[in-house]
Enzyme design. Structure first.
Site, PDB file in Angstrom:
ATOM      1  CD  GLU A 192     -32.001  15.265  22.521  1.00  0.00           C
ATOM      2  OE1 GLU A 192     -31.681  15.719  23.648  1.00  0.00           O
ATOM      3  OE2 GLU A 192     -33.147  14.860  22.273  1.00  0.00           O
ATOM      4  CB  CYS A 232     -38.093  18.114  22.889  1.00  0.00           C
ATOM      5  SG  CYS A 232     -36.677  19.244  22.906  1.00  0.00           S
TER       6      CYS A 232
END
Length: 168
Positions: free
Chosen positions: A60, A88
């Site tokens: 990401e 996360c």
């Protein structure tokens, strides 16, 4: 509600899966991500923590960085992230700070997921930005990539251990 058709959702997640397979090919945990704006991919990324030895090189984060460069803007408004595992806390923070409009992910991450599992960072109205969240996209396929990767990793470690034992 999502602004994508089912075909488009699957198309973009397939692209994230391609990124995950790039990670797997180099021995990284197979997680991939793409960022889409105006029906075009503007950022791609796959996990590279082991290769770079940098904690921040999650799929990401790399996709966000590439999208920022593509747009020459830190704001990713009207952009959509597709990722093969629930982000996360670090990645969720970057998603909020970059102001992505939506996040679409496959399976939940029971050990580190900060979108809906352990925390709800992307939908917390105390923050300056919230994202639309869509879960379970190609969940089984994405989960199978991870299961296979870790099964193979355990098998290889077991083989190495047996070889070391034979040398003794």
């Amino acid at each position: 509600m999502t602004e994508f058709t089912e075909h488009e959702l699957n198309k973009w997640m397939d692209e994230a899966i391609k990124e995950a397979k790039k990670a797997e090919a180099i021995g990284e945990v197979p997680i991939g991500a793409v960022i889409v704006k105006n029906n075009e991919i503007i950022g791609r990324g796959f996990n590279q923590r082991e290769s770079t030895q940098l904690a921040t090189t999650h799929a990401e984060m790399l996709a966000i960085e590439e999208a920022n460069k593509t747009l020459n803007n830190w704001r990713l408004e009207d952009c959509h992230l597709f990722v093969t595992l629930e982000p996360c806390l670090m990645c969720s923070g970057a998603i909020v700070l970059s102001r992505l409009k939506s996040v679409h992910y496959g399976p939940a991450d029971p050990k580190g997921g900060a979108v809906r599992t352990l925390m709800t960072a992307l939908e917390d109205d105390r923050l300056n930005h919230q994202c639309d969240v869509h879960t379970g996209l190609k969940e089984e396929e994405c989960a199978a990539l991870l299961t296979h990767f870790f099964k193979e990793l355990r098998r290889k470690k077991k083989e190495e251990k047996a070889k070391l034992k034979q040398k003794e």
